[in-house]
Design a protein around this motif. Sequence first.
Motif, PDB file in Angstrom:
ATOM      1  N   PRO A 154       0.957  -1.118   0.089  1.00  0.00           N
ATOM      2  CA  PRO A 154       0.067   0.029  -0.124  1.00  0.00           C
ATOM      3  C   PRO A 154       0.887   1.355   0.084  1.00  0.00           C
ATOM      4  O   PRO A 154       0.575   2.234  -0.567  1.00  0.00           O
ATOM      5  CB  PRO A 154      -0.953  -0.146   1.245  1.00  0.00           C
ATOM      6  CG  PRO A 154      -0.681  -1.551   1.656  1.00  0.00           C
ATOM      7  CD  PRO A 154       0.624  -1.953   1.236  1.00  0.00           C
ATOM      8  N   ALA A 155       2.130   1.253   0.877  1.00  0.00           N
ATOM      9  CA  ALA A 155       2.954   2.260   0.838  1.00  0.00           C
ATOM     10  C   ALA A 155       4.277   1.766   1.106  1.00  0.00           C
ATOM     11  O   ALA A 155       4.291   0.678   1.664  1.00  0.00           O
ATOM     12  CB  ALA A 155       2.570   3.626   1.752  1.00  0.00           C
ATOM     13  N   ILE A 156       5.285   2.539   1.015  1.00  0.00           N
ATOM     14  CA  ILE A 156       6.658   2.033   1.216  1.00  0.00           C
ATOM     15  C   ILE A 156       7.016   2.780   2.655  1.00  0.00           C
ATOM     16  O   ILE A 156       7.147   4.127   2.803  1.00  0.00           O
ATOM     17  CB  ILE A 156       7.846   2.735   0.272  1.00  0.00           C
ATOM     18  CG1 ILE A 156       7.615   1.526  -0.897  1.00  0.00           C
ATOM     19  CG2 ILE A 156       9.043   2.051   0.838  1.00  0.00           C
ATOM     20  CD1 ILE A 156       8.508   2.040  -1.952  1.00  0.00           C
ATOM     21  N   PRO A 157       7.169   1.845   3.829  1.00  0.00           N
ATOM     22  CA  PRO A 157       7.332   2.418   5.106  1.00  0.00           C
ATOM     23  C   PRO A 157       8.596   3.422   5.072  1.00  0.00           C
ATOM     24  O   PRO A 157       9.654   3.064   4.443  1.00  0.00           O
ATOM     25  CB  PRO A 157       7.677   1.282   5.900  1.00  0.00           C
ATOM     26  CG  PRO A 157       6.800   0.287   5.357  1.00  0.00           C
ATOM     27  CD  PRO A 157       7.172   0.464   3.725  1.00  0.00           C
ATOM     28  N   VAL A 174       3.649  -0.012  -5.849  1.00  0.00           N
ATOM     29  CA  VAL A 174       2.860   0.788  -5.032  1.00  0.00           C
ATOM     30  C   VAL A 174       1.536   1.124  -5.080  1.00  0.00           C
ATOM     31  O   VAL A 174       1.194   1.426  -6.074  1.00  0.00           O
ATOM     32  CB  VAL A 174       3.535   2.019  -4.127  1.00  0.00           C
ATOM     33  CG1 VAL A 174       2.893   2.647  -3.061  1.00  0.00           C
ATOM     34  CG2 VAL A 174       5.076   1.517  -3.682  1.00  0.00           C
ATOM     35  N   GLY A 175       0.402   0.726  -4.391  1.00  0.00           N
ATOM     36  CA  GLY A 175      -1.048   1.154  -4.743  1.00  0.00           C
ATOM     37  C   GLY A 175      -1.988   0.127  -4.451  1.00  0.00           C
ATOM     38  O   GLY A 175      -1.672  -0.735  -3.885  1.00  0.00           O
ATOM     39  N   HIS A 176      -3.221   0.422  -5.243  1.00  0.00           N
ATOM     40  CA  HIS A 176      -4.478  -0.422  -5.002  1.00  0.00           C
ATOM     41  C   HIS A 176      -4.890  -0.678  -6.474  1.00  0.00           C
ATOM     42  O   HIS A 176      -4.699   0.299  -7.220  1.00  0.00           O
ATOM     43  CB  HIS A 176      -5.422   0.215  -4.074  1.00  0.00           C
ATOM     44  CG  HIS A 176      -5.006   0.420  -2.545  1.00  0.00           C
ATOM     45  ND1 HIS A 176      -4.248   1.685  -2.453  1.00  0.00           N
ATOM     46  CD2 HIS A 176      -4.984  -0.291  -1.603  1.00  0.00           C
ATOM     47  CE1 HIS A 176      -4.029   1.589  -1.122  1.00  0.00           C
ATOM     48  NE2 HIS A 176      -4.542   0.392  -0.594  1.00  0.00           N
ATOM     49  N   GLU A 177      -5.336  -1.738  -6.637  1.00  0.00           N
ATOM     50  CA  GLU A 177      -5.910  -1.980  -7.876  1.00  0.00           C
ATOM     51  C   GLU A 177      -7.107  -0.840  -7.915  1.00  0.00           C
ATOM     52  O   GLU A 177      -7.814  -0.843  -7.103  1.00  0.00           O
ATOM     53  CB  GLU A 177      -6.557  -3.569  -8.024  1.00  0.00           C
ATOM     54  CG  GLU A 177      -5.437  -4.584  -8.142  1.00  0.00           C
ATOM     55  CD  GLU A 177      -6.045  -5.891  -8.354  1.00  0.00           C
ATOM     56  OE1 GLU A 177      -6.577  -6.155  -9.560  1.00  0.00           O
ATOM     57  OE2 GLU A 177      -6.108  -6.869  -7.605  1.00  0.00           O
ATOM     58  N   PRO A 178      -7.369  -0.289  -9.179  1.00  0.00           N
ATOM     59  CA  PRO A 178      -6.915  -1.025 -10.656  1.00  0.00           C
ATOM     60  C   PRO A 178      -5.684  -0.088 -10.898  1.00  0.00           C
ATOM     61  O   PRO A 178      -5.346  -0.179 -12.106  1.00  0.00           O
ATOM     62  CB  PRO A 178      -8.132  -0.590 -11.620  1.00  0.00           C
ATOM     63  CG  PRO A 178      -8.550   0.730 -10.894  1.00  0.00           C
ATOM     64  CD  PRO A 178      -8.489   0.477  -9.441  1.00  0.00           C
ATOM     65  N   MET A 179      -4.980   0.551 -10.085  1.00  0.00           N
ATOM     66  CA  MET A 179      -3.667   1.346 -10.430  1.00  0.00           C
ATOM     67  C   MET A 179      -2.553   1.159  -9.505  1.00  0.00           C
ATOM     68  O   MET A 179      -2.776   1.422  -8.190  1.00  0.00           O
ATOM     69  CB  MET A 179      -4.258   2.929 -10.538  1.00  0.00           C
ATOM     70  CG  MET A 179      -3.023   3.773 -11.062  1.00  0.00           C
ATOM     71  SD  MET A 179      -2.381   3.367 -12.546  1.00  0.00           S
ATOM     72  CE  MET A 179      -4.094   4.022 -13.597  1.00  0.00           C
ATOM     73  N   MET A 180      -1.527   0.621  -9.968  1.00  0.00           N
ATOM     74  CA  MET A 180      -0.344   0.549  -9.484  1.00  0.00           C
ATOM     75  C   MET A 180       0.886   1.127  -9.969  1.00  0.00           C
ATOM     76  O   MET A 180       0.909   1.017 -11.178  1.00  0.00           O
ATOM     77  CB  MET A 180      -0.139  -0.893  -8.688  1.00  0.00           C
ATOM     78  CG  MET A 180      -1.126  -1.583  -7.994  1.00  0.00           C
ATOM     79  SD  MET A 180      -0.793  -3.211  -7.545  1.00  0.00           S
ATOM     80  CE  MET A 180      -2.099  -3.792  -6.560  1.00  0.00           C
ATOM     81  N   ILE A 203       0.660  -6.206  -9.616  1.00  0.00           N
ATOM     82  CA  ILE A 203       0.801  -7.461  -9.032  1.00  0.00           C
ATOM     83  C   ILE A 203       0.449  -7.741  -7.647  1.00  0.00           C
ATOM     84  O   ILE A 203      -0.245  -7.037  -7.082  1.00  0.00           O
ATOM     85  CB  ILE A 203       2.384  -7.526  -8.953  1.00  0.00           C
ATOM     86  CG1 ILE A 203       2.976  -6.649  -8.042  1.00  0.00           C
ATOM     87  CG2 ILE A 203       3.145  -7.397 -10.211  1.00  0.00           C
ATOM     88  CD1 ILE A 203       4.646  -6.821  -7.812  1.00  0.00           C
ATOM     89  N   PRO A 204       0.133  -9.294  -7.327  1.00  0.00           N
ATOM     90  CA  PRO A 204      -0.290  -9.318  -6.034  1.00  0.00           C
ATOM     91  C   PRO A 204       0.317  -8.707  -4.604  1.00  0.00           C
ATOM     92  O   PRO A 204       1.517  -8.305  -4.677  1.00  0.00           O
ATOM     93  CB  PRO A 204      -0.028 -10.951  -5.964  1.00  0.00           C
ATOM     94  CG  PRO A 204      -0.032 -11.220  -7.533  1.00  0.00           C
ATOM     95  CD  PRO A 204       0.893 -10.420  -7.956  1.00  0.00           C
ATOM     96  N   ARG A 205      -0.360  -8.896  -3.628  1.00  0.00           N
ATOM     97  CA  ARG A 205      -0.011  -8.153  -2.462  1.00  0.00           C
ATOM     98  C   ARG A 205       1.233  -9.047  -1.963  1.00  0.00           C
ATOM     99  O   ARG A 205       1.289 -10.082  -1.827  1.00  0.00           O
ATOM    100  CB  ARG A 205      -1.059  -8.079  -1.379  1.00  0.00           C
ATOM    101  CG  ARG A 205      -1.733  -6.869  -1.373  1.00  0.00           C
ATOM    102  CD  ARG A 205      -1.013  -5.500  -1.083  1.00  0.00           C
ATOM    103  NE  ARG A 205      -1.968  -4.449  -0.897  1.00  0.00           N
ATOM    104  CZ  ARG A 205      -1.944  -3.463  -1.770  1.00  0.00           C
ATOM    105  NH1 ARG A 205      -0.845  -3.307  -2.668  1.00  0.00           N
ATOM    106  NH2 ARG A 205      -2.428  -2.292  -1.454  1.00  0.00           N
ATOM    107  N   GLU A 211      -1.852  -2.448   5.549  1.00  0.00           N
ATOM    108  CA  GLU A 211      -2.719  -1.873   4.875  1.00  0.00           C
ATOM    109  C   GLU A 211      -2.953  -0.439   5.358  1.00  0.00           C
ATOM    110  O   GLU A 211      -2.800   0.024   6.642  1.00  0.00           O
ATOM    111  CB  GLU A 211      -4.160  -2.343   4.401  1.00  0.00           C
ATOM    112  CG  GLU A 211      -3.901  -3.596   3.665  1.00  0.00           C
ATOM    113  CD  GLU A 211      -3.656  -3.414   2.238  1.00  0.00           C
ATOM    114  OE1 GLU A 211      -3.829  -2.433   1.523  1.00  0.00           O
ATOM    115  OE2 GLU A 211      -3.245  -4.192   1.646  1.00  0.00           O
ATOM    116  N   VAL A 212      -3.207   0.690   4.385  1.00  0.00           N
ATOM    117  CA  VAL A 212      -3.324   2.231   4.875  1.00  0.00           C
ATOM    118  C   VAL A 212      -4.730   2.547   4.481  1.00  0.00           C
ATOM    119  O   VAL A 212      -5.244   2.033   3.257  1.00  0.00           O
ATOM    120  CB  VAL A 212      -2.314   3.022   4.356  1.00  0.00           C
ATOM    121  CG1 VAL A 212      -0.803   2.684   5.054  1.00  0.00           C
ATOM    122  CG2 VAL A 212      -2.332   2.937   2.817  1.00  0.00           C
TER     123      VAL A 212
END
Length: 217
Positions: A154-157, A174-180, A203-205, A211-212
């Motif tokens: 979800p984000a890079i710590p 980084v991101g969420h479907e449908p846009m990473m 790509i898969p999680r 998650e944020v």
Amino acid sequence: MNIEQARFNMIQQQVRPWNVLDDQILELLEEVKREDFCPAEHRDMAFMDLEIPIGHGQVMLTPRVQARLVQDLQLKPTDKVLQIGTGTGYMTALLASRSQQVQAFEIHPELVKQTADNLRKAGISNVDLRHGDGLAGALANGPYDAIVLCGSVPAIPHELQDKLATGGRLIGVVGHEPMMHVHLVTRANSGTFDTVKPWDVIIPRLEGFPEVSRFRF
């Protein structure tokens, strides 16, 4: 199946069109035998433009994505690399072939065993393979010249970025479907990080990253 012809087709028809043009990376794809890192039941899928299931809800990423991630890290023979999420070890083998050492974390013990077996058969010995949560393990070690996340987050710590040595690079999706977006983070100095987003892919999680909230108030 003519394996060498299939490998050639993979490189020329899948990988090159994805702007993987570094000859050293293309030669590496010829040297490291991708089929040897596939589960036996999916060996015939090794050169396809597909994510290959490897158990535990995990997949082996497509050849073009793996090759582009390795290319964009611009590894040097002296680099110490952190990999989070080994899968069956193919990406680990690519990274190890381009660097001094890879410290690799995998959360599933069965995949740790597969990775260890596959690396041993491939004659790759410069990998410090560990079972456990990669994020927690990374924060207890380092610094690293390069960090690669082999799944989306979800984000890079910020605390993971802090594990980069000066001049070090971190790459992750980084991101969420449908846009990473791929994030390539470079540590310029002790307190400055430069981030570019050179390409998009879904790509898969990657497990172990919180998650944020996607909602803003």
